[in-house]
Write a protein that holds these residues in place. Structure first.
Motif, PDB file in Angstrom:
ATOM      1  N   VAL A 381     -29.192  12.603   2.966  1.00  0.00           N
ATOM      2  CA  VAL A 381     -27.761  12.303   3.087  1.00  0.00           C
ATOM      3  C   VAL A 381     -26.942  13.361   2.350  1.00  0.00           C
ATOM      4  O   VAL A 381     -27.229  13.694   1.188  1.00  0.00           O
ATOM      5  N   SER A 382     -25.912  13.861   3.040  1.00  0.00           N
ATOM      6  CA  SER A 382     -24.960  14.788   2.420  1.00  0.00           C
ATOM      7  C   SER A 382     -23.550  14.282   2.686  1.00  0.00           C
ATOM      8  O   SER A 382     -23.254  13.741   3.749  1.00  0.00           O
ATOM      9  N   PHE A 383     -22.709  14.471   1.676  1.00  0.00           N
ATOM     10  CA  PHE A 383     -21.290  14.094   1.812  1.00  0.00           C
ATOM     11  C   PHE A 383     -20.503  14.824   0.735  1.00  0.00           C
ATOM     12  O   PHE A 383     -20.949  14.948  -0.404  1.00  0.00           O
ATOM     13  N   ALA A 384     -19.318  15.324   1.107  1.00  0.00           N
ATOM     14  CA  ALA A 384     -18.405  15.963   0.147  1.00  0.00           C
ATOM     15  C   ALA A 384     -16.994  15.457   0.425  1.00  0.00           C
ATOM     16  O   ALA A 384     -16.614  15.267   1.577  1.00  0.00           O
ATOM     17  N   PRO A 386     -12.978  15.662   0.841  1.00  0.00           N
ATOM     18  CA  PRO A 386     -12.132  16.734   1.395  1.00  0.00           C
ATOM     19  C   PRO A 386     -11.532  17.594   0.293  1.00  0.00           C
ATOM     20  O   PRO A 386     -11.005  17.096  -0.696  1.00  0.00           O
ATOM     21  N   GLY A 387     -11.650  18.916   0.455  1.00  0.00           N
ATOM     22  CA  GLY A 387     -11.091  19.842  -0.520  1.00  0.00           C
ATOM     23  C   GLY A 387     -11.861  19.920  -1.817  1.00  0.00           C
ATOM     24  O   GLY A 387     -11.350  20.424  -2.809  1.00  0.00           O
ATOM     25  N   SER A 388     -13.082  19.388  -1.848  1.00  0.00           N
ATOM     26  CA  SER A 388     -13.868  19.372  -3.082  1.00  0.00           C
ATOM     27  C   SER A 388     -15.338  19.564  -2.751  1.00  0.00           C
ATOM     28  O   SER A 388     -15.788  19.276  -1.647  1.00  0.00           O
ATOM     29  N   GLU A 389     -16.081  20.062  -3.729  1.00  0.00           N
ATOM     30  CA  GLU A 389     -17.530  20.192  -3.565  1.00  0.00           C
ATOM     31  C   GLU A 389     -18.269  18.996  -4.153  1.00  0.00           C
ATOM     32  O   GLU A 389     -19.492  18.905  -4.074  1.00  0.00           O
ATOM     33  N   THR A 390     -17.520  18.068  -4.753  1.00  0.00           N
ATOM     34  CA  THR A 390     -18.135  16.891  -5.351  1.00  0.00           C
ATOM     35  C   THR A 390     -18.678  15.978  -4.265  1.00  0.00           C
ATOM     36  O   THR A 390     -18.041  15.751  -3.245  1.00  0.00           O
ATOM     37  N   GLY A 391     -19.877  15.453  -4.493  1.00  0.00           N
ATOM     38  CA  GLY A 391     -20.502  14.554  -3.534  1.00  0.00           C
ATOM     39  C   GLY A 391     -22.002  14.555  -3.724  1.00  0.00           C
ATOM     40  O   GLY A 391     -22.494  14.650  -4.860  1.00  0.00           O
ATOM     41  N   VAL A 392     -22.730  14.443  -2.629  1.00  0.00           N
ATOM     42  CA  VAL A 392     -24.198  14.488  -2.689  1.00  0.00           C
ATOM     43  C   VAL A 392     -24.697  15.451  -1.619  1.00  0.00           C
ATOM     44  O   VAL A 392     -24.045  15.662  -0.588  1.00  0.00           O
ATOM     45  N   ARG A 393     -25.899  16.016  -1.862  1.00  0.00           N
ATOM     46  CA  ARG A 393     -26.489  16.980  -0.920  1.00  0.00           C
ATOM     47  C   ARG A 393     -27.962  16.656  -0.706  1.00  0.00           C
ATOM     48  O   ARG A 393     -28.739  16.540  -1.666  1.00  0.00           O
ATOM     49  N   ASP A 394     -28.309  16.485   0.557  1.00  0.00           N
ATOM     50  CA  ASP A 394     -29.716  16.266   0.953  1.00  0.00           C
ATOM     51  C   ASP A 394     -30.379  15.203   0.085  1.00  0.00           C
ATOM     52  O   ASP A 394     -31.507  15.377  -0.406  1.00  0.00           O
ATOM     53  N   LEU A 395     -29.690  14.102  -0.102  1.00  0.00           N
ATOM     54  CA  LEU A 395     -30.164  13.048  -1.006  1.00  0.00           C
ATOM     55  C   LEU A 395     -31.085  12.080  -0.271  1.00  0.00           C
ATOM     56  O   LEU A 395     -30.715  11.539   0.773  1.00  0.00           O
ATOM     57  N   SER A 396     -32.256  11.870  -0.825  1.00  0.00           N
ATOM     58  CA  SER A 396     -33.213  10.898  -0.283  1.00  0.00           C
ATOM     59  C   SER A 396     -33.665   9.983  -1.408  1.00  0.00           C
ATOM     60  O   SER A 396     -34.093  10.456  -2.473  1.00  0.00           O
ATOM     61  N   LEU A 397     -33.547   8.681  -1.188  1.00  0.00           N
ATOM     62  CA  LEU A 397     -33.990   7.698  -2.172  1.00  0.00           C
ATOM     63  C   LEU A 397     -34.147   6.350  -1.486  1.00  0.00           C
ATOM     64  O   LEU A 397     -33.642   6.131  -0.387  1.00  0.00           O
ATOM     65  N   THR A 398     -34.838   5.462  -2.154  1.00  0.00           N
ATOM     66  CA  THR A 398     -35.060   4.117  -1.619  1.00  0.00           C
ATOM     67  C   THR A 398     -34.818   3.093  -2.724  1.00  0.00           C
ATOM     68  O   THR A 398     -35.234   3.287  -3.873  1.00  0.00           O
ATOM     69  N   ILE A 399     -34.127   2.026  -2.378  1.00  0.00           N
ATOM     70  CA  ILE A 399     -33.901   0.905  -3.294  1.00  0.00           C
ATOM     71  C   ILE A 399     -34.495  -0.331  -2.639  1.00  0.00           C
ATOM     72  O   ILE A 399     -34.039  -0.761  -1.569  1.00  0.00           O
ATOM     73  N   ASN A 400     -35.509  -0.880  -3.251  1.00  0.00           N
ATOM     74  CA  ASN A 400     -36.233  -2.005  -2.657  1.00  0.00           C
ATOM     75  C   ASN A 400     -35.530  -3.337  -2.925  1.00  0.00           C
ATOM     76  O   ASN A 400     -34.749  -3.452  -3.871  1.00  0.00           O
ATOM     77  N   PRO A 401     -35.792  -4.357  -2.119  1.00  0.00           N
ATOM     78  CA  PRO A 401     -35.189  -5.672  -2.336  1.00  0.00           C
ATOM     79  C   PRO A 401     -35.528  -6.210  -3.726  1.00  0.00           C
ATOM     80  O   PRO A 401     -36.647  -6.034  -4.221  1.00  0.00           O
ATOM     81  N   SER A 402     -34.553  -6.832  -4.372  1.00  0.00           N
ATOM     82  CA  SER A 402     -34.689  -7.481  -5.682  1.00  0.00           C
ATOM     83  C   SER A 402     -35.047  -6.504  -6.791  1.00  0.00           C
ATOM     84  O   SER A 402     -35.534  -6.905  -7.851  1.00  0.00           O
ATOM     85  N   GLU A 403     -34.798  -5.217  -6.582  1.00  0.00           N
ATOM     86  CA  GLU A 403     -35.084  -4.204  -7.592  1.00  0.00           C
ATOM     87  C   GLU A 403     -33.835  -3.938  -8.426  1.00  0.00           C
ATOM     88  O   GLU A 403     -32.709  -4.015  -7.937  1.00  0.00           O
ATOM     89  N   PHE A 404     -34.041  -3.639  -9.708  1.00  0.00           N
ATOM     90  CA  PHE A 404     -32.958  -3.249 -10.605  1.00  0.00           C
ATOM     91  C   PHE A 404     -33.059  -1.737 -10.774  1.00  0.00           C
ATOM     92  O   PHE A 404     -33.951  -1.229 -11.444  1.00  0.00           O
ATOM     93  N   VAL A 405     -32.107  -1.028 -10.135  1.00  0.00           N
ATOM     94  CA  VAL A 405     -32.111   0.432 -10.163  1.00  0.00           C
ATOM     95  C   VAL A 405     -30.859   0.901 -10.883  1.00  0.00           C
ATOM     96  O   VAL A 405     -29.746   0.450 -10.573  1.00  0.00           O
ATOM     97  N   ARG A 427     -18.641   7.761   5.046  1.00  0.00           N
ATOM     98  CA  ARG A 427     -19.837   7.925   5.866  1.00  0.00           C
ATOM     99  C   ARG A 427     -20.431   9.311   5.625  1.00  0.00           C
ATOM    100  O   ARG A 427     -19.691  10.277   5.391  1.00  0.00           O
ATOM    101  N   PRO A 428     -21.748   9.438   5.682  1.00  0.00           N
ATOM    102  CA  PRO A 428     -22.384  10.743   5.446  1.00  0.00           C
ATOM    103  C   PRO A 428     -21.939  11.764   6.489  1.00  0.00           C
ATOM    104  O   PRO A 428     -21.712  11.428   7.655  1.00  0.00           O
ATOM    105  N   SER A 429     -21.804  13.012   6.037  1.00  0.00           N
ATOM    106  CA  SER A 429     -21.532  14.087   6.994  1.00  0.00           C
ATOM    107  C   SER A 429     -22.813  14.508   7.694  1.00  0.00           C
ATOM    108  O   SER A 429     -22.772  15.070   8.798  1.00  0.00           O
ATOM    109  N   SER A 430     -23.943  14.228   7.053  1.00  0.00           N
ATOM    110  CA  SER A 430     -25.248  14.466   7.681  1.00  0.00           C
ATOM    111  C   SER A 430     -26.264  13.521   7.048  1.00  0.00           C
ATOM    112  O   SER A 430     -26.045  12.987   5.964  1.00  0.00           O
ATOM    113  N   GLY A 431     -27.374  13.310   7.728  1.00  0.00           N
ATOM    114  CA  GLY A 431     -28.379  12.372   7.248  1.00  0.00           C
ATOM    115  C   GLY A 431     -28.049  10.944   7.644  1.00  0.00           C
ATOM    116  O   GLY A 431     -27.077  10.681   8.365  1.00  0.00           O
TER     117      GLY A 431
END
Length: 614
Positions: A381-384, A386-405, A427-431
C-alpha cells in the motif's frame, strides 16, 4: 461611423447580457428544482394580478367617456366600442354596475397580491433550506481530500451565504419572469385599444431600458463581483477568529482581529448600500422619463399642429395611463434583473461546487462484512497527502482478529495515515487493503464503520450532553448503566459525577468546559460504550497522568481480553508494553516488527521509548 460603432457595441453587449441572464436563469431553475411547482404558481398568480389591473383600466376609461359629450377618447376605437356598450344604461345603473365590477376586481387583486407576497418570501427560504442540506450532504459524501480542500470561508459560503443568495436569486427570477409576462399582457391589451400608443410605448420601453442598462449595467456587474468577494473575505476572517479564539487571547491580538473584521464589515456595508442606491433609482428614472415624454409630445402638438392636438390628446392620455400601469411591472423588471444579476454569481459558484462535489463523490462498495472479527491486511500500500511526501510507501502488514497491535515510530512516519486508510477516509494510490481477503473498497462502508471505533488525538467532543457524547452515533434509547460502566473504564466517572448536571451536563463547543485530559477520557469512554470488534486508539493517553494512564491501560487490556482487536498508536512505552506486537514505522515504511519485549532489546527507537527519550 463612430456612432454606428457605438450602437453596435451596445447591441452586442445587450445580447451578451441577455444570453448570460438566460444561462444563469437555467442554473437557478436547476438549483431550485424541488420548488418548481411553487414557482409556476407564482407566475400564474402574477398574470391574474396583471389582468385585474388591465380590466380596471378598460372599465374606468370607457365609463368616463360615456359621461362626456365631446370625448377625447372618440378616436380610440376599442375604448369607444366599450363605452358604447355602457350608453344604453342610465347613468345610475352604469355607475352601479361598473362600481360592482371594480369592487370584485379589487377584492380579487387583494387576494392575489397577498398570495404573491407570501410566496415571494417563502420560496427563497425553501430554496435556501434545500441547498443547505444539499451542500452538507455534498461535503459529507465527497472524498475527504475534496472536503478538506475547502477553506472555512468557502465552507461558510457553500453552506450559508450562497444558499441564501441563490434563494434570493430564485425569488427575483420569478419576479422577473412575471414582470415580463405582465408587460406583454398589458401591451397586448394596448394593441387592441390603439396601435399608435403601443408603438410609442414600445419605443419608450426599448430606449428607456437601453439607457438605464447603459447607465447601471457596468455598476451592477461590479457590485455583483464585489459582494461575493467581500462576503467570502468576511466569512473567512470571522470563522478564523472564532476558531482560534484561545490563541488570539493569549497573543493579545483581539483588537487586531476586531479591526480587521470591522474593516471587512464596512466594505461589505458599502457594497450593499451602493446596491440599494442603484436599485431604488429604477422607478423614479422611468416615471420621470415617461412623464417628460408625454409633456413634450403635448407641447409639440400644441405648437406645431394645434388643429390635431384634440385628437392626439386621447391617444396620449391612453399612453399615459398605460405607461403608469406599466411603471410598476417595468420597475420590478429592472429591479429584479439587477438583483438577479447581483446574486447570480452565488448561483454559478453554488452550481460549480455541487458539480465538483458530485464528481468527487466517495464511491461505495456493496459487499457485506466477511466476518464479525475480520483480519486486516495491507499489500504493498502506498499513499501520500496532496502537496506532501508524508504517507506510506509499499507498506505490507497483517493484523489478526483479536490481536493487540501497537504502531510506533517518529513523527511523520505514517502512523496516523494507517488509521485513515483502515477507516477508508483515504484510499491507497496503489496496493490493496484486504478485509478477510476481500478488498476494502468492495465492502459497504457503513457496515465497515459499524465494525470499527476510533479514538483520535484531536478528541472530537460535541456541544451536547455527556450522555449524547457517549452514545454518539447510536440511534437507540440511552442505557445509563452502560454509559456509567464506560465512563468508569475510561476513568472518567469521577469528574463526570462532579459536573453540575451529571450526564445531562452540556459540554460546550469542542468540549470547552473540560480539560484536555478529561476530553480524552470522555472520547475513550465513547469507544468503551460502543464495544465494536475493532478499536483504534491514536495517542489516547498523551494527556493523562501516570495513575490515570495505568487505569486506562488496564481497561484497554480488558477490551482485548473480551476479543476486541486493538490497534494503538502511542509514543509512551507504558501504553504499548502489553501489546501482542509492535510495528515500527519510519518514513512511511515498516522497518521492524515483534513483541515489545524483543524489540526493546534490539530496536533503537523502541529502546528510546522504553527509556522515555523517543
Amino acid at each position: 461611423m463612430p456612432f454606428l460603432g457605438h450602437l453596435r457595441r451596445l447591441a452586442f453587449g445587450w445580447i451578451d447580457g441577455l444570453l448570460q441572464t438566460i444561462h444563469n436563469a437555467r442554473l437557478t431553475f436547476r438549483l431550485s428544482r424541488s420548488n418548481w411547482s411553487m414557482m409556476a404558481g407564482f407566475i400564474v398568480l402574477a398574470l391574474l394580478n396583471a389582468l385585474t389591473d388591465s380590466f380596471s383600466v378598460m372599465l374606468i376609461v370607457p365609463l368616463l367617456q360615456s359621461f362626456s359629450v365631446d370625448s377625447v377618447f372618440g378616436g380610440v376605437p376599442f375604448l369607444e366600442q366599450i363605452g358604447a356598450l355602457l350608453q344604453p344604461l342610465d347613468p345610475t345603473s352604469r355607475l352601479r354596475w361598473v362600481a360592482l365590477l371594480i369592487l370584485f376586481i379589487l377584492v380579487a387583486k387583494g387576494i392575489l397580491q397577498y398570495l404573491l407576497d407570501v410566496i415571494v418570501y417563502i420560496m427563497p427560504l425553501r430554496v435556501e433550506r434545500d441547498l443547505r442540506i444539499r451542500a452538507f450532504m455534498a461535503i459529507m459524501e465527497s472524498r475527504l481530500s475534496f472536503a478538506e480542500s475547502l477553506t472555512s470561508g468557502e465552507t461558510g459560503n457553500f453552506t450559508a451565504s450562497f444558499p441564501a443568495r441563490a434563494g434570493i436569486a430564485a425569488r427575483f427570477l420569478m419576479q422577473l419572469i412575471a414582470a415580463v409576462m405582465t408587460i406583454v399582457l398589458i401591451l397586448g391589451l394596448l394593441l387592441a385599444i390603439t396601435p399608435t400608443a403601443l408603438m410609442g410605448l414600445a419605443a419608450f420601453a426599448i430606449v428607456a431600458s437601453a439607457l438605464f442598462r447603459a447607465i447601471t449595467g457596468p455598476l451592477s456587474r461590479r457590485l455583483d463581483t464585489q459582494l461575493t468577494e467581500s462576503q467570502e473575505r468576511f466569512t473567512q476572517a470571522y470563522f478564523e477568529a472564532v476558531n482560534n479564539k484561545r490563541t488570539i487571547r493569549i497573543f493579545n491580538a483581539t483588537e487586531i482581529f476586531l479591526g480587521r473584521i470591522r474593516k471587512l464589515l464596512e466594505t461589505l456595508r458599502t457594497v450593499q448600500a451602493q446596491t440599494i442606491a442603484v436599485q431604488n433609482a429604477t422607478y423614479p428614472f422611468f416615471s420621470v422619463l415617461a412623464g417628460l415624454l408625454v409633456c413634450l409630445a403635448v407641447l409639440a402638438a400644441s405648437f406645431y399642429q394645434p388643429e390635431t392636438s384634440q385628437s392626439l390628446l386621447g391617444i396620449l392620455l391612453v399612453f399615459l395611463v398605460a405607461a403608469t400601469r406599466l411603471l410598476g411591472p417595468f420597475s420590478i423588471l429592472h429591479i429584479a434583473n439587477m438583483h438577479f444579476a447581483i446574486h447570480s454569481e452565488a448561483v454559478v459558484q453554488m452550481t460549480r461546487f455541487l458539480d465538483q462535489a458530485a464528481a468527487n463523490v466517495d464511491t461505495d462498495g456493496v459487499l457485506p462484512l466477511p466476518s464479525d472479527r475480520p483480519r486486516i491486511e495491507f499489500r504493498d500500500v502506498s499513499f501520500a497527502y496532496p502537496g506532501s511526501e508524508t504517507g506510506v510507501r509499499d507498506l505490507s502488514l497483517t493484523i489478526n482478529p483479536s490481536e493487540f497491535v501497537a504502531i510506533v515510530g517518529p513523527s511523520g512516519a505514517g502512523k496516523s495515515t494507517i488509521f485513515h486508510l483502515i477507516s477508508r477516509l483515504h484510499r491507497p494510490s496503489s496496493g490493496q487493503i484486504l478485509i478477510d481477503d476481500v478488498p476494502l473498497d468492495d465492502l459497504a462502508v457503513r457496515n465497515w464503520w459499524d465494525c470499527i471505533s476510533i479514538v483520535s488525538q484531536d478528541v472530537p467532543i460535541f456541544n451536547a450532553t455527556v450522555r449524547d457524547n457517549i452514545q454518539f452515533g447510536v440511534d437507540e434509547e440511552p442505557d445509563d448503566r452502560r454509559i456509567m460502566e464506560a465512563l468508569a473504564l475510561a476513568s472518567a466517572d469521577e469528574f463526570v459525577s462532579r459536573m453540575p448536571d451529571g450526564l445531562e451536563t452540556r459540554l460546550g463547543e469542542f468540549g470547552s468546559v473540560m480539560s484536555g485530559g478529561e476530553r480524552q477520557r470522555l472520547a475513550l469512554a465513547r469507544a468503551f460504550y460502543h464495544r465494536k470488534p475493532i478499536v483504534m486508539l491514536d495517542e489516547v493517553t498523551s494527556q493523562l497522568d501516570a495513575i490515570t494512564e495505568q487505569r486506562v491501560a488496564e481497561s484497554i487490556r480488558r477490551l482485548h481480553a473480551d476479543g476486541c482487536t486493538i490497534i494503538a498508536i502511542a509514543h509512551r512505552y507504558s501504553t504499548v508494553r502489553q501489546a501482542d506486537r509492535l510495528l515500527v514505522l519510519d518514513k512511511g515504511q515498516l522497518v521492524d516488527a515483534g513483541t515489545p519485549e524483543t524489540l526493546s532489546q534490539k530496536n533503537e527507537f523502541v529502546q528510546a521509548m522504553a527509556h522515555g527519550t523517543a
